[in-house]
Design a protein around this motif. Structure first.
Motif, PDB file in Angstrom:
ATOM      1  N   GLU A  25       0.831  -1.213   0.000  1.00  0.00           N
ATOM      2  CA  GLU A  25       0.000   0.000   0.000  1.00  0.00           C
ATOM      3  C   GLU A  25       0.859   1.254   0.000  1.00  0.00           C
ATOM      4  O   GLU A  25       0.599   2.198  -0.749  1.00  0.00           O
ATOM      5  N   ARG A  26       1.896   1.269   0.828  1.00  0.00           N
ATOM      6  CA  ARG A  26       2.755   2.446   0.894  1.00  0.00           C
ATOM      7  C   ARG A  26       3.412   2.718  -0.455  1.00  0.00           C
ATOM      8  O   ARG A  26       3.438   3.868  -0.918  1.00  0.00           O
ATOM      9  N   GLY A  27       3.931   1.684  -1.096  1.00  0.00           N
ATOM     10  CA  GLY A  27       4.551   1.878  -2.401  1.00  0.00           C
ATOM     11  C   GLY A  27       3.558   2.366  -3.444  1.00  0.00           C
ATOM     12  O   GLY A  27       3.857   3.268  -4.232  1.00  0.00           O
ATOM     13  N   ALA A  28       2.362   1.783  -3.462  1.00  0.00           N
ATOM     14  CA  ALA A  28       1.344   2.213  -4.423  1.00  0.00           C
ATOM     15  C   ALA A  28       0.916   3.654  -4.163  1.00  0.00           C
ATOM     16  O   ALA A  28       0.713   4.431  -5.107  1.00  0.00           O
ATOM     17  N   ASN A  29       0.791   4.022  -2.904  1.00  0.00           N
ATOM     18  CA  ASN A  29       0.426   5.405  -2.578  1.00  0.00           C
ATOM     19  C   ASN A  29       1.466   6.392  -3.082  1.00  0.00           C
ATOM     20  O   ASN A  29       1.131   7.439  -3.656  1.00  0.00           O
ATOM     21  N   ARG A  30       2.727   6.083  -2.875  1.00  0.00           N
ATOM     22  CA  ARG A  30       3.778   7.007  -3.314  1.00  0.00           C
ATOM     23  C   ARG A  30       3.807   7.102  -4.832  1.00  0.00           C
ATOM     24  O   ARG A  30       4.066   8.181  -5.383  1.00  0.00           O
ATOM     25  N   LYS A  43      -4.911   0.588   8.005  1.00  0.00           N
ATOM     26  CA  LYS A  43      -3.896   0.126   7.055  1.00  0.00           C
ATOM     27  C   LYS A  43      -3.542  -1.341   7.285  1.00  0.00           C
ATOM     28  O   LYS A  43      -3.573  -2.156   6.358  1.00  0.00           O
ATOM     29  N   TYR A  44      -3.208  -1.683   8.542  1.00  0.00           N
ATOM     30  CA  TYR A  44      -2.794  -3.051   8.824  1.00  0.00           C
ATOM     31  C   TYR A  44      -3.984  -4.016   8.873  1.00  0.00           C
ATOM     32  O   TYR A  44      -3.833  -5.197   8.575  1.00  0.00           O
ATOM     33  N   GLY A  45      -5.155  -3.504   9.240  1.00  0.00           N
ATOM     34  CA  GLY A  45      -6.342  -4.347   9.164  1.00  0.00           C
ATOM     35  C   GLY A  45      -6.672  -4.704   7.733  1.00  0.00           C
ATOM     36  O   GLY A  45      -7.002  -5.863   7.417  1.00  0.00           O
ATOM     37  N   ARG A  46      -6.566  -3.713   6.854  1.00  0.00           N
ATOM     38  CA  ARG A  46      -6.811  -3.978   5.429  1.00  0.00           C
ATOM     39  C   ARG A  46      -5.750  -4.914   4.879  1.00  0.00           C
ATOM     40  O   ARG A  46      -6.047  -5.811   4.075  1.00  0.00           O
ATOM     41  N   ALA A  48      -4.171  -7.188   6.542  1.00  0.00           N
ATOM     42  CA  ALA A  48      -4.452  -8.540   7.042  1.00  0.00           C
ATOM     43  C   ALA A  48      -5.551  -9.210   6.231  1.00  0.00           C
ATOM     44  O   ALA A  48      -5.471 -10.412   5.925  1.00  0.00           O
ATOM     45  N   VAL A  49      -6.570  -8.450   5.861  1.00  0.00           N
ATOM     46  CA  VAL A  49      -7.657  -9.009   5.050  1.00  0.00           C
ATOM     47  C   VAL A  49      -7.139  -9.408   3.672  1.00  0.00           C
ATOM     48  O   VAL A  49      -7.446 -10.506   3.164  1.00  0.00           O
ATOM     49  N   LEU A  50      -6.336  -8.538   3.047  1.00  0.00           N
ATOM     50  CA  LEU A  50      -5.780  -8.867   1.743  1.00  0.00           C
ATOM     51  C   LEU A  50      -4.866 -10.085   1.822  1.00  0.00           C
ATOM     52  O   LEU A  50      -4.844 -10.925   0.916  1.00  0.00           O
ATOM     53  N   THR A  51      -4.112 -10.179   2.915  1.00  0.00           N
ATOM     54  CA  THR A  51      -3.240 -11.339   3.104  1.00  0.00           C
ATOM     55  C   THR A  51      -4.063 -12.614   3.192  1.00  0.00           C
ATOM     56  O   THR A  51      -3.740 -13.628   2.561  1.00  0.00           O
ATOM     57  N   ALA A  52      -5.140 -12.565   3.986  1.00  0.00           N
ATOM     58  CA  ALA A  52      -5.986 -13.749   4.139  1.00  0.00           C
ATOM     59  C   ALA A  52      -6.635 -14.152   2.822  1.00  0.00           C
ATOM     60  O   ALA A  52      -6.782 -15.340   2.515  1.00  0.00           O
ATOM     61  N   LEU A  53      -7.001 -13.155   2.008  1.00  0.00           N
ATOM     62  CA  LEU A  53      -7.668 -13.452   0.741  1.00  0.00           C
ATOM     63  C   LEU A  53      -6.695 -13.919  -0.338  1.00  0.00           C
ATOM     64  O   LEU A  53      -7.041 -14.764  -1.167  1.00  0.00           O
ATOM     65  N   VAL A 107      -6.685  -7.574  -7.781  1.00  0.00           N
ATOM     66  CA  VAL A 107      -7.142  -7.183  -6.442  1.00  0.00           C
ATOM     67  C   VAL A 107      -6.204  -6.155  -5.825  1.00  0.00           C
ATOM     68  O   VAL A 107      -6.649  -5.163  -5.229  1.00  0.00           O
ATOM     69  N   LEU A 108      -4.902  -6.353  -5.973  1.00  0.00           N
ATOM     70  CA  LEU A 108      -3.943  -5.415  -5.387  1.00  0.00           C
ATOM     71  C   LEU A 108      -4.031  -4.042  -6.041  1.00  0.00           C
ATOM     72  O   LEU A 108      -4.007  -3.019  -5.357  1.00  0.00           O
TER      73      LEU A 108
END
Length: 208
Positions: A25-30, A43-46, A48-53, A107-108
């Motif tokens: 996310e940080r890299g994409a934002n920059r 940020k970390y909750g999102r 974690a969800v992306l990791t699980a998916l 998705v990413l």
């Protein structure tokens, strides 16, 4: 003891993957010129969800493409797969692995940046480039691991882990390159010719 070590290792792996996803996310934002990430909890909750998916499609895709040949041979040796079954496996593992890779990239690209992404048609070229680069890196790594006897000899039981780390590095570079293509195309379509962030080398650069 073995079960405890397995659970502990899995927990650390999930934490590491979540942290890595947050850095995506940080890299994409920059790349998109977004100075600040989401709030830490979000940020970390999102992440974690992306990791699980995405952990399952990424892992299965990696195994199919990079280690699929060795896996097919092992199934034939251990479970008596016929030559026809091994042939079908060698043929089908590539499109399935690539499809899982395309799903992960889509998705990413759609959910990583801290912004509302445009329609998928705006992301198609960057996603295609990212998938193509990851595919080339994956095929190259798979061929190297399969044809080079020194890789397994050097790393021994950890050969799979090091192959996965190398694949993750190459994939992340490819993904960020594709993201940069998406951001640049969107900026050009919107008529934004100046960089979003401060550039000391260009005094007339506009800041947003």
């Amino acid at each position: 003891l073995f079960r405890s070590a397995l659970v502990l290792g899995l927990g650390f792996a999930l934490v590491s993957m979540t942290t890595a996803m947050a850095q995506v996310e940080r890299g994409a934002n920059r790349i998109y010129g977004i100075r600040r990430d989401r709030e830490a909890l979000h940020k970390y909750g999102r992440a974690a969800v992306l990791t699980a998916l995405l952990a399952v499609p990424v892992g299965v895709g990696f195994v199919m493409i990079v280690g699929g040949g060795a896996l097919g041979d092992a199934m034939a040796e251990s479970y008596g797969w016929s030559d026809a079954a091994v042939l079908w496996w060698d043929v089908l593992r590539w499109p399935i692995g690539v499809a899982l890779l395309v799903l992960t990239i889509a998705v990413l690209l759609d959910h990583s940046p801290r912004r509302r992404q445009p329609a998928l048609s705006w992301l198609a070229l960057g996603a295609a480039i990212a998938v193509a680069l990851i595919g080339l890196a994956t095929v190259g790594l798979a061929l190297y691991v399969r044809l080079s006897g020194s890789f397994g000899d050097v790393y021994g039981p950890l050969a799979g882990v090091f192959a996965l780390l190398l694949w993750a590095l190459l994939s992340s570079i490819s993904f960020f390159f594709g993201t940069a293509v998406c951001a640049q195309l969107e900026a050009l379509r919107a008529g934004e010719e100046t960089p979003a962030l401060d550039d000391p080398g260009r005094p007339h650069a506009r800041t947003v």
